[in-house]
Design a protein around this motif. Sequence first.
Motif: not given
Ligand code: 2YH
Length: 272
Positions: A65, A58, A126, A4, A2, A108-110
């Motif tokens: 997000i 990222v 995570n 977020l 998923t 975090a990436d996707d």
């Molecule tokens: O939500 C996520 C992915 N599902 C990875 C989760 C692993 N349990 N990633 C967050 C992406 C954040 C984005 N790249 C940012 O805002 O930096």
Amino acid sequence: MTRLKEDDISKVVAGLTQYDVELISKTGCSLKAIAARAAQRDLDSSSAPGLKIAVIPVTSGQGIIGGFTTAVAGILDYLGFDAFITQNSDVAGIAEAIHGGAEVLFAADDHKFIAFNLKTGMIVDNGAATGRGYITALNQMCCGLTEKPVLVIGAGPVGRGAAGLIAKLGGLVSVYDIDVTASRALVDELRKQGQPAKVETDLDYALSRHQVIVDASPAEDVIPPRHITERTIIAAPGVPLGVPPEQRRKHSARILHDPLQIGVATMCFLVI
Ligand code: 2YH
């Protein structure tokens, strides 16, 4: 896995104090205490006031997000660390974090969300950390898991982290995943470590036989109302929560669910 959404995390920082009150009422432990226990750290020596942690936005894949880095940094600050969000994203963000004196990076990436300790080289994922943190909390909610049958729904990274700790704590693990090869792989892994574990192929039947449930799946309404009684205890790291809204309200004292808090806190205590 998923991804977020902004809505999932927009209230995390403002709600941390209330979150902790509710967590203490369910488990007897604060967020910090759950994370420290999950990482087998001494609460006081692990608080490491002044430890600088950079949270790096990222942009790859589906990109930033809204509110994600703010929520992560907010949780780390709440735990007593000196967290900052880099102005730059991606590789420039890493350089900025290091120049700014960060000892730990969160990014975090996707597909992956990691914490990286620049001094020790340790990397914490995570998924695994979230599984450990939730089971530490569930162990508290159940006054111990020894000999208790626990159904783990979802054999992804969170479910695997959860199942490993349940088995270590003496719980009897059953695993259901929509992909039976994933459940088999996890059960085989546990059995190789000498832990008893069972594959479940019929979710309805499995739910009817369990009072302690870990919902580590990304599916909505995966636990139907008929399987949630006054004795059901649910730890639900999966987003969205697999419990219908009416049951969430009615059984909230025995349902543990959040989008980031336990996972981020446990990552931090594991990585420092
Ligand atoms: O939500 C996520 C992915 N599902 C990875 C989760 C692993 N349990 N990633 C967050 C992406 C954040 C984005 N790249 C940012 O805002 O930096």
